[in-house]
Enzyme design. Structure first.
Site, PDB file in Angstrom:
ATOM      1  N   GLU A  39      27.403  78.373 129.929  1.00 33.86           N
ATOM      2  CA  GLU A  39      27.529  79.046 128.631  1.00 33.86           C
ATOM      3  C   GLU A  39      28.784  78.668 127.842  1.00 33.86           C
ATOM      4  O   GLU A  39      28.895  79.031 126.678  1.00 33.86           O
ATOM      5  CB  GLU A  39      27.467  80.558 128.813  1.00 33.86           C
ATOM      6  CG  GLU A  39      28.652  81.173 129.494  1.00 33.86           C
ATOM      7  CD  GLU A  39      29.132  82.398 128.733  1.00 33.86           C
ATOM      8  OE1 GLU A  39      28.374  82.956 127.942  1.00 33.86           O
ATOM      9  OE2 GLU A  39      30.296  82.772 128.931  1.00 33.86           O
ATOM     10  N   ASN A  40      29.715  77.928 128.458  1.00 31.51           N
ATOM     11  CA  ASN A  40      30.907  77.456 127.739  1.00 31.51           C
ATOM     12  C   ASN A  40      30.936  75.944 127.601  1.00 31.51           C
ATOM     13  O   ASN A  40      31.977  75.359 127.311  1.00 31.51           O
ATOM     14  CB  ASN A  40      32.184  77.905 128.467  1.00 31.51           C
ATOM     15  CG  ASN A  40      32.314  79.405 128.573  1.00 31.51           C
ATOM     16  OD1 ASN A  40      32.365  79.948 129.668  1.00 31.51           O
ATOM     17  ND2 ASN A  40      32.373  80.095 127.443  1.00 31.51           N
ATOM     18  N   HIS A  68      28.150  84.124 125.721  1.00 27.38           N
ATOM     19  CA  HIS A  68      28.149  83.084 124.689  1.00 27.38           C
ATOM     20  C   HIS A  68      26.794  82.379 124.598  1.00 27.38           C
ATOM     21  O   HIS A  68      26.706  81.275 124.045  1.00 27.38           O
ATOM     22  CB  HIS A  68      29.242  82.054 124.972  1.00 27.38           C
ATOM     23  CG  HIS A  68      30.628  82.588 124.853  1.00 27.38           C
ATOM     24  ND1 HIS A  68      31.160  83.029 123.661  1.00 27.38           N
ATOM     25  CD2 HIS A  68      31.611  82.770 125.785  1.00 27.38           C
ATOM     26  CE1 HIS A  68      32.402  83.458 123.852  1.00 27.38           C
ATOM     27  NE2 HIS A  68      32.692  83.315 125.134  1.00 27.38           N
ATOM     28  N   HIS A 153      27.194  87.802 135.256  1.00 23.67           N
ATOM     29  CA  HIS A 153      28.204  87.362 134.297  1.00 23.67           C
ATOM     30  C   HIS A 153      28.915  88.606 133.786  1.00 23.67           C
ATOM     31  O   HIS A 153      28.425  89.305 132.884  1.00 23.67           O
ATOM     32  CB  HIS A 153      27.524  86.594 133.155  1.00 23.67           C
ATOM     33  CG  HIS A 153      28.451  85.727 132.386  1.00 23.67           C
ATOM     34  ND1 HIS A 153      28.902  84.519 132.861  1.00 23.67           N
ATOM     35  CD2 HIS A 153      29.034  85.882 131.173  1.00 23.67           C
ATOM     36  CE1 HIS A 153      29.700  83.953 131.966  1.00 23.67           C
ATOM     37  NE2 HIS A 153      29.809  84.772 130.929  1.00 23.67           N
ATOM     38  N   HIS A 180      36.408  82.999 134.989  1.00 24.44           N
ATOM     39  CA  HIS A 180      36.961  81.645 135.070  1.00 24.44           C
ATOM     40  C   HIS A 180      38.065  81.499 136.112  1.00 24.44           C
ATOM     41  O   HIS A 180      38.797  80.513 136.112  1.00 24.44           O
ATOM     42  CB  HIS A 180      37.494  81.177 133.705  1.00 24.44           C
ATOM     43  CG  HIS A 180      36.435  80.961 132.682  1.00 24.44           C
ATOM     44  ND1 HIS A 180      36.628  80.161 131.570  1.00 24.44           N
ATOM     45  CD2 HIS A 180      35.169  81.433 132.593  1.00 24.44           C
ATOM     46  CE1 HIS A 180      35.516  80.154 130.831  1.00 24.44           C
ATOM     47  NE2 HIS A 180      34.624  80.924 131.438  1.00 24.44           N
TER      48      HIS A 180
END
Length: 272
Positions: A39-40, A68, A153, A180
């Protein structure tokens, strides 16, 4: 079954790590499945169809998303034609895409992948516990699928841990993504489900959670945004978790994977 789950891919550096590491790892470890949170991947915010195609070409079986998911507007359209791209299952009814999918290996092993998003310190989506219960009840382990991996998530470690225990005995592996930062608590829960609070990101760790340091530091010290967040472009560490899953669909071994960049450290010794 041998499964590798790779954490949040951040920007070009993270994408390069996927392309460099996944093909040889599939061969070296005889992996049945590789699942990636992407998603990043597009400049740190969202995912494009071209990048999704690059991941698939590299040997990734499915890609999960998160908060995201739709930052790249094209995702609202192409997610409908990509059944191996999964957004959180607790998005409201009518949201494009799907919250779970079943993928099958070359030898017929079926893996159910479920994506969820937490609600603590995040967007107010539907109840992730109820969404997970629906997915697991509708796709029971050992019937519709041979293994189940759940990507949670979420921001709060408590919420991730609670969802892990909620799925214990009904899922093969529950992994946390989003923060992260790789956690050191990989383990097998009492019901046989593998769990880790956060697998960490695949990106440049000489950064602030994947972003170039200057802008985050300015915002923390001056409290005034002065530019955009940009993904750091140094060598990426591929971070994930490897799980060996038995014939009943439960985890019998689990280990962190950290390859390249600043955190290059470990590999699952049970496969090497």
């Amino acid at each position: 079954m041998r499964l590798l789950f790779i954490g949040d891919v951040v920007g070009r550096s993270g994408r390069a790590a996927i392309i460099a590491h996944v093909p040889p790892l599939r061969k070296r470890w005889s992996l049945d499945f590789v699942v990636v949170n992407g998603e990043n991947a597009a400049g740190g915010f969202g995912l494009t169809e071209a990048i999704f195609g690059e991941f698939r070409d590299a040997g990734v079986d499915a890609v999960t998303l998160g908060n995201h998911a739709f930052d790249q507007r094209e995702a609202l359209v192409f997610i409908e034609r990509q059944p191996r791209l999964i957004r959180p299952a607790n998005y409201p009814a009518g949201t494009p895409g799907r919250g779970s999918t079943v993928v099958e290996s070359a030898d017929g092993v079926r893996l159910l992948i479920v994506n969820l998003m937490g609600r603590i310190f995040m967007e107010a989506l539907d109840d992730p516990f109820a969404a997970l219960d629906r997915e697991l009840a509708g796709n029971p382990l050992g019937n519709v699928c041979d293994a189940v991996v759940v990507d949670v998530h979420a921001e709060a470690t408590s919420e991730k841990g609670a969802l892990g225990h909620f799925a214990d005995g009904r899922a093969s592996l529950v992994v946390g993504t989003h923060t992260h930062v790789p956690s050191a608590d990989h383990r097998i829960l009492s019901g046989g489900t593998g769990f880790v609070t956060d697998v960490g990101m695949t990106g440049d760790y000489d950064s602030v959670i994947g972003m170039e340091k200057d802008e985050p530091l300015r915002r923390f010290t001056r409290r005034i945004p002065s530019g955009r967040f940009e993904p750091a472009q140094g060598p990426a560490t591929l971070c994930g978790v490897a799980a060996d899953i038995d014939s009943r669909g439960f985890t019998k071994a689990i280990a962190p994977v950290r390859m390249g960049g600043l955190l290059d450290a470990t590999a699952p010794r049970f496969w090497d």
